[in-house]
Each structure stands twice: as C-alpha cells, then as structure tokens.
Design an enzyme around this catalytic site. Structure first.
Site, PDB file in Angstrom:
ATOM      1  N   SER A  14       0.801  -1.233   0.000  1.00  0.00           N
ATOM      2  CA  SER A  14       0.000   0.000   0.000  1.00  0.00           C
ATOM      3  C   SER A  14       0.828   1.274   0.000  1.00  0.00           C
ATOM      4  O   SER A  14       0.268   2.367  -0.121  1.00  0.00           O
ATOM      5  CB  SER A  14      -0.947  -0.003   1.212  1.00  0.00           C
ATOM      6  OG  SER A  14      -0.212  -0.117   2.405  1.00  0.00           O
ATOM      7  N   ASN A  90       7.292  -8.346   1.804  1.00  0.00           N
ATOM      8  CA  ASN A  90       7.769  -6.987   2.070  1.00  0.00           C
ATOM      9  C   ASN A  90       7.154  -6.391   3.335  1.00  0.00           C
ATOM     10  O   ASN A  90       7.746  -5.501   3.940  1.00  0.00           O
ATOM     11  CB  ASN A  90       7.428  -6.110   0.846  1.00  0.00           C
ATOM     12  CG  ASN A  90       7.528  -4.641   1.158  1.00  0.00           C
ATOM     13  OD1 ASN A  90       8.618  -4.080   1.206  1.00  0.00           O
ATOM     14  ND2 ASN A  90       6.391  -3.992   1.410  1.00  0.00           N
ATOM     15  N   TYR A 155      13.725  -5.652  15.822  1.00  0.00           N
ATOM     16  CA  TYR A 155      13.749  -5.529  14.347  1.00  0.00           C
ATOM     17  C   TYR A 155      14.932  -6.306  13.774  1.00  0.00           C
ATOM     18  O   TYR A 155      14.788  -7.040  12.780  1.00  0.00           O
ATOM     19  CB  TYR A 155      13.843  -4.040  14.010  1.00  0.00           C
ATOM     20  CG  TYR A 155      13.670  -3.675  12.560  1.00  0.00           C
ATOM     21  CD1 TYR A 155      12.419  -3.738  11.945  1.00  0.00           C
ATOM     22  CD2 TYR A 155      14.752  -3.237  11.801  1.00  0.00           C
ATOM     23  CE1 TYR A 155      12.253  -3.367  10.617  1.00  0.00           C
ATOM     24  CE2 TYR A 155      14.597  -2.863  10.482  1.00  0.00           C
ATOM     25  CZ  TYR A 155      13.343  -2.932   9.889  1.00  0.00           C
ATOM     26  OH  TYR A 155      13.192  -2.566   8.575  1.00  0.00           O
ATOM     27  N   ALA A 157      16.466  -8.827  15.143  1.00  0.00           N
ATOM     28  CA  ALA A 157      16.214 -10.264  15.333  1.00  0.00           C
ATOM     29  C   ALA A 157      15.258 -10.782  14.259  1.00  0.00           C
ATOM     30  O   ALA A 157      15.485 -11.848  13.664  1.00  0.00           O
ATOM     31  CB  ALA A 157      15.625 -10.512  16.724  1.00  0.00           C
TER      32      ALA A 157
HETATM   33  P1  NDP Z   1       6.141   1.464   5.172  1.00  0.00           P
HETATM   34  O1  NDP Z   1       5.846   1.669   6.608  1.00  0.00           O
HETATM   35  O2  NDP Z   1       6.149   2.622   4.237  1.00  0.00           O
HETATM   36  O3  NDP Z   1       5.167   0.329   4.570  1.00  0.00           O
HETATM   37  C1  NDP Z   1       4.966  -0.871   5.258  1.00  0.00           C
HETATM   38  C2  NDP Z   1       3.975  -1.728   4.500  1.00  0.00           C
HETATM   39  O4  NDP Z   1       3.823  -2.951   5.207  1.00  0.00           O
HETATM   40  C3  NDP Z   1       2.593  -1.092   4.406  1.00  0.00           C
HETATM   41  O5  NDP Z   1       2.040  -1.393   3.157  1.00  0.00           O
HETATM   42  C4  NDP Z   1       1.810  -1.804   5.504  1.00  0.00           C
HETATM   43  O6  NDP Z   1       0.414  -1.912   5.245  1.00  0.00           O
HETATM   44  C5  NDP Z   1       2.431  -3.182   5.429  1.00  0.00           C
HETATM   45  N1  NDP Z   1       2.240  -3.972   6.634  1.00  0.00           N
HETATM   46  C6  NDP Z   1       2.725  -3.757   7.877  1.00  0.00           C
HETATM   47  N2  NDP Z   1       2.321  -4.724   8.710  1.00  0.00           N
HETATM   48  C7  NDP Z   1       1.554  -5.582   7.975  1.00  0.00           C
HETATM   49  C8  NDP Z   1       0.858  -6.764   8.262  1.00  0.00           C
HETATM   50  N3  NDP Z   1       0.850  -7.298   9.493  1.00  0.00           N
HETATM   51  N4  NDP Z   1       0.190  -7.391   7.253  1.00  0.00           N
HETATM   52  C9  NDP Z   1       0.173  -6.878   6.007  1.00  0.00           C
HETATM   53  N5  NDP Z   1       0.823  -5.744   5.675  1.00  0.00           N
HETATM   54  C10 NDP Z   1       1.503  -5.103   6.649  1.00  0.00           C
HETATM   55  O7  NDP Z   1       7.557   0.727   5.157  1.00  0.00           O
HETATM   56  P2  NDP Z   1       8.688   0.587   4.038  1.00  0.00           P
HETATM   57  O8  NDP Z   1       8.115   0.650   2.691  1.00  0.00           O
HETATM   58  O9  NDP Z   1       9.782   1.476   4.428  1.00  0.00           O
HETATM   59  O10 NDP Z   1       9.156  -0.893   4.377  1.00  0.00           O
HETATM   60  C11 NDP Z   1       8.902  -2.015   3.564  1.00  0.00           C
HETATM   61  C12 NDP Z   1       9.798  -3.145   4.038  1.00  0.00           C
HETATM   62  O11 NDP Z   1      11.169  -2.740   3.904  1.00  0.00           O
HETATM   63  C13 NDP Z   1       9.608  -3.508   5.504  1.00  0.00           C
HETATM   64  O12 NDP Z   1       9.738  -4.899   5.674  1.00  0.00           O
HETATM   65  C14 NDP Z   1      10.752  -2.786   6.193  1.00  0.00           C
HETATM   66  O13 NDP Z   1      11.119  -3.421   7.392  1.00  0.00           O
HETATM   67  C15 NDP Z   1      11.846  -2.907   5.145  1.00  0.00           C
HETATM   68  N6  NDP Z   1      12.901  -1.922   5.267  1.00  0.00           N
HETATM   69  C16 NDP Z   1      12.655  -0.572   5.185  1.00  0.00           C
HETATM   70  C17 NDP Z   1      13.701   0.322   5.294  1.00  0.00           C
HETATM   71  C18 NDP Z   1      13.523   1.803   5.220  1.00  0.00           C
HETATM   72  O14 NDP Z   1      14.497   2.539   5.497  1.00  0.00           O
HETATM   73  N7  NDP Z   1      12.378   2.317   4.836  1.00  0.00           N
HETATM   74  C19 NDP Z   1      15.080  -0.139   5.527  1.00  0.00           C
HETATM   75  C20 NDP Z   1      15.228  -1.553   5.562  1.00  0.00           C
HETATM   76  C21 NDP Z   1      14.174  -2.414   5.429  1.00  0.00           C
HETATM   77  P3  NDP Z   1      -0.677  -0.799   5.762  1.00  0.00           P
HETATM   78  O15 NDP Z   1      -0.047   0.528   5.538  1.00  0.00           O
HETATM   79  O16 NDP Z   1      -1.855  -1.084   4.887  1.00  0.00           O
HETATM   80  O17 NDP Z   1      -0.920  -1.076   7.189  1.00  0.00           O
END
Ligand code: NDP
Length: 243
Positions: A14, A90, A155, A157
């Site tokens: 999203s 993701n 995180y 872990a």
């Molecule tokens: P955002 O917070 O922008 O987006 C997170 C996404 O994950 C949203 O679409 C959210 O959905 C979804 N989400 C969270 N929990 C759930 C769940 N239980 N079930 C289904 N969907 C879920 O984060 P990023 O785009 O930054 O992060 C994406 C990935 O990249 C993550 O795994 C993060 O840990 C990793 N990451 C990010 C970094 C960064 O600097 N941004 C660095 C390293 C890794 P909704 O909004 O609909 O709740």
C-alpha cells in the site's frame, strides 16, 4: 480460475517499498496481488499505478501475522489463479526502543509481522510453485539484520531470522525450480523512517544520502527475473555502500 501471463503477490503493497515493487513488477509484465493491512486507499492507489503500466491485479486486505486471515486469503489466491510466479515478502513494521525497556508487545509485534508473516504467506504459496517447478521468492530484510542497530533488537532479530529462514528454504527448494533470495535495504525514504534522525544517519552512509523505494524495487525485479536464474540463497544489500 484466472489465467494470467505471470502473477506476483506482494505483501505490504500500500505504500513505500512495497508500492515501488508492485509498479516495477507490473512494468516487467506481472499481474499483481497488492496486499495491505490497513491502508485501503494506499493499496487502491498502488493498483491504479499497476494498471497504468498495462498490468492487471487486485488488492487484498489481510494481516500477514494473523494465521487465519492469511490462510483464507492465500487459499483464495491459490484457488483463483492458475500460478503464482513471484512472492515478495515486504510487509514489515518497527517498534524501536532500548531492549532493557522494551515491552513484550513491541517484541512480539515486530517478530510476528516478519517471521510469522513469512511462514503464513510463503508456506502455502510455495506448494503452488513447487507443483509447477517454477517460482521466485524475495523477502525484504534490512541492514539492521547485518549490523545490529542500537534500539532495534526486535527488528534486527526479526530481519536476521528472515535471512536464516530464506537461506534454509533456498537450499530445500533449489532443485525444485524455486529460488529464494533476500534484499537488505539501508535507509530508504518511506513513511517508516519519518521521525528518524536522518541527518545523523546519513553521516554513516558512504553515498551520504538516503535511498529511494525504486532503487530497492529494481533489485527485487532483477532477482525475480530469469536474469537471476543462477542466484538463490543470497542476501543483496541496497544501502549506499554500508558494510
Ligand atoms: P512502510 O511503513 O512505508 O510500509 C509498510 C507496509 O507494510 C505497508 O504497506 C503496511 O500496510 C504493510 N504492513 C505492515 N504490517 C503488515 C501486516 N501485518 N500485514 C500486512 N501488511 C503489513 O515501510 P517501508 O516501505 O519502508 O518498508 C517495507 C519493508 O522494507 C519492511 O519490511 C521494512 O522493514 C523494510 N525496510 C525498510 C527500510 C527503510 O528505510 N524504509 C530499511 C530496511 C528495510 P498498511 O499501511 O496497509 O498497514
């Protein structure tokens, strides 16, 4: 049963990195199942962008950490599409704080989203990939798994666990036509890093800048493609030069 050229399931599509991955994979000819947990509007916006690339797809709400919800959603995907070619794990959250003061809810929420999420979504879709002897799974970890950032024990872990699980799975299914890889981003401009001390962190990045979601998504697209046909069990860092 819907027959599409190629189907990708992207969790957490999203916004942020997940949205960029959906768009990159749409450009590469995949129809996309855009999963989200709470941001229905964001998921709809992602789907519009996917359709704008000439691809198809749909949005699906389910919390990847919730076994029943995910089981039902994945059953629906498996029942309605002939094949699932790509899965991108993701979805992720963070709940930072020093370990000594970390409430158990924050520990559980982060571990559950990442690791239960990996199990809940990957296991049933993997069956479909093995059956067709074809598939690519990419999971989004983090530089935190590799360096162990202060204030991110939960995180780090979770993301380190994701790497271990992916490597083990890669070796189990390598001969069955399924590849399993991990992308470990550094500091990427998304909602997740709002409020982080970005200027201080930039000092630790050799390129002295944050990354863009598209810069991660292009690497995910490569790993999903046949151009990466001899790559499995790998962890690819996209972090501006940190190691
Ligand atoms: P955002 O917070 O922008 O987006 C997170 C996404 O994950 C949203 O679409 C959210 O959905 C979804 N989400 C969270 N929990 C759930 C769940 N239980 N079930 C289904 N969907 C879920 O984060 P990023 O785009 O930054 O992060 C994406 C990935 O990249 C993550 O795994 C993060 O840990 C990793 N990451 C990010 C970094 C960064 O600097 N941004 C660095 C390293 C890794 P909704 O909004 O609909 O709740």
């Amino acid at each position: 049963m819907v027959t599409v050229k190629k189907l990708a399931v992207v969790t957490g599509g999203s916004k942020g990195i997940g949205r960029a991955v959906c768009i990159e994979l749409a450009k590469a000819g995949y129809d996309i199942v855009v999963n989200y947990r709470s941001d229905e509007q964001g998921a709809a916006e992602t789907l519009r962008a996917v359709i704008g690339q000439g691809a198809g797809g749909k949005t699906m709400r389910f919390d990847v950490s919730n076994r029943d919800e995910t089981q039902e959603a994945v059953r629906e995907i498996a029942g309605s599409y002939e094949s699932v070619d790509v899965l991108v794990n993701n979805a992720g959250i963070h709940a930072d704080g020093l370990f000594v003061m970390m409430p158990h809810e924050d520990w559980d929420a982060v571990i559950d989203t990442t690791l239960r999420g990996f199990y809940n979504v990957t296991r049933p879709l993997l069956e479909k990939m093995i059956f067709r002897k074809r598939g690519s799974i990419v999971s989004i970890a983090s530089v935190a798994a590799l360096i162990g950032n202060r204030g991110q024990a939960n995180y780090a872990a979770a993301k380190a666990g994701l790497i271990g699980a992916s490597r083990a799975l890669a070796s189990e299914v390598a001969r069955l036509g399924v590849r399993v890889n991990v992308v470990a981003p550094g500091l990427i401009e998304t909602e997740m890093i709002k409020g982080a001390p970005i200027e201080n962190i930039k000092a630790l990045i050799p390129m002295a800048r944050t990354g863009k979601p598209e810069e991660v998504a292009k690497v995910v697209r490569f790993l999903c493609s046949d151009d990466a046909s001899y790559m499995t069990g790998q962890v690819i860092s996209v972090n501006g030069g940190m190691f």
